[in-house]
Design a protein around this motif. Structure first.
Motif, PDB file in Angstrom:
ATOM      1  N   ALA A  59       0.824  -1.199  -0.093  1.00 61.45           N
ATOM      2  CA  ALA A  59      -0.169   0.063   0.004  1.00 61.45           C
ATOM      3  C   ALA A  59       0.851   1.394  -0.096  1.00 61.45           C
ATOM      4  CB  ALA A  59      -0.831  -0.005   1.263  1.00 61.45           C
ATOM      5  N   TYR A  60       0.237   2.131  -0.722  1.00 63.68           N
ATOM      6  CA  TYR A  60       1.047   3.475  -0.633  1.00 63.68           C
ATOM      7  C   TYR A  60      -0.325   4.638  -0.294  1.00 63.68           C
ATOM      8  CZ  TYR A  60       4.604   1.066  -3.196  1.00 63.68           C
ATOM      9  OH  TYR A  60       5.292   0.139  -3.677  1.00 63.68           O
ATOM     10  N   ALA A  61       0.372   5.468   0.614  1.00 61.89           N
ATOM     11  CA  ALA A  61      -0.695   6.566   1.025  1.00 61.89           C
ATOM     12  C   ALA A  61       0.056   7.848   1.189  1.00 61.89           C
ATOM     13  CB  ALA A  61      -1.229   5.896   2.640  1.00 61.89           C
ATOM     14  N   GLY A  62      -0.787   8.878   1.211  1.00 62.32           N
ATOM     15  CA  GLY A  62      -0.739  10.131   1.468  1.00 62.32           C
ATOM     16  C   GLY A  62      -1.546  10.761   2.374  1.00 62.32           C
ATOM     17  N   SER A  63      -1.089  11.567   3.544  1.00 59.97           N
ATOM     18  CA  SER A  63      -1.989  11.962   4.695  1.00 59.97           C
ATOM     19  C   SER A  63      -1.718  13.320   5.011  1.00 59.97           C
ATOM     20  CB  SER A  63      -1.905  11.045   5.605  1.00 59.97           C
ATOM     21  OG  SER A  63      -0.712  10.967   6.387  1.00 59.97           O
ATOM     22  N   ALA A  64      -2.712  14.280   5.560  1.00 57.82           N
ATOM     23  CA  ALA A  64      -2.420  15.315   6.106  1.00 57.82           C
ATOM     24  C   ALA A  64      -3.165  15.647   7.675  1.00 57.82           C
ATOM     25  CB  ALA A  64      -2.867  16.668   5.206  1.00 57.82           C
TER      26      ALA A  64
END
Length: 221
Positions: free
Chosen positions: A58-63
């Motif tokens: 899995a690859y993810a971006g978060s803020a």
């Protein structure tokens, strides 16, 4: 004002905890709390074959926005379970965190948090109905900040309940498991950092995640 924010956070956690639960597939649930201001993170997760989401990457971006005792996180991930013979899919989720204990001069912090994610996927065969999966982790996190000249080191642990709900044509089933995540964050004075973490659900082999972070201080928060 802070009391109203605290009460609102507790109420929202209780509402979230009722109907559904689970994590974003292929990624550990982060339980290290938050910093005041805005923190961006890019994370890669590696799930074993016996994880609830199946084997994959899995690859993810978060803020994350941290205001007073409240932290709000939004995350978008892409999970590829091709090793399990399934198609890749994209999923969004959110996490609400309330700092119950800790402050600027106290290195130890206690957090309560609840998250939510939902997706629809095709059935197991041609003509099979879609399956709606809703999920949320509900638990607590404990972190300790160890300052140093170059980087701040923050180990953390986070036990939780992991509730997963699957719905097909109006019929639904719900599973509740005990889960546990732990990790360490390394953050430089400039705000850039690195994190590593692991996640175990109901005794399965751990999901492992690594990521890069960038924390931005915002005046007034």
């Amino acid at each position: 004002m802070q009391r109203r924010l605290t009460a609102g956070a507790v109420l929202l956690l209780l509402v979230l905890a009722g109907p559904v639960a689970a994590q974003v597939p292929g990624l550990p649930v982060y339980g290290g709390g938050f910093s005041s201001g805005i923190t961006f993170a890019g994370t890669a997760g590696f799930a074993p074959s016996d994880s609830p989401s199946g084997k994959g990457v899995a690859y993810a971006g978060s803020a994350t926005l941290g205001v007073g005792p409240i932290g709000l996180t939004g995350i978008v991930s892409r999970f590829d379970p091709s090793a399990s013979g399934r198609d890749a899919f994209t999923q969004a989720g959110g996490l609400l965190t309330w700092k119950a204990f800790g402050g600027p001069l106290i290195p130890l912090a206690l957090y309560l948090q609840g998250g939510f994610s939902r997706r629809e996927e095709d059935g197991s065969g041609p003509g099979s109905p879609e399956v709606t999966r809703t999920s949320i982790p509900v638990g607590a996190g404990i972190s300790l900040v160890i300052p140093s000249v170059i980087v701040a080191i923050k180990p953390w642990i986070a036990p939780r309940l992991q509730i997963s709900r699957a719905s097909v044509s109006g019929d639904a089933s719900t599973d509740t498991d005990f889960a546990f995540s732990a990790g360490v964050d390394l953050t430089t004075l400039s705000g850039f950092g690195f994190r590593a973490m692991g996640d175990i659900i109901n005794g399965s082999d751990p999901i492992v995640g690594v990521g890069l972070t960038w924390a931005i201080r915002v005046r007034g928060l």
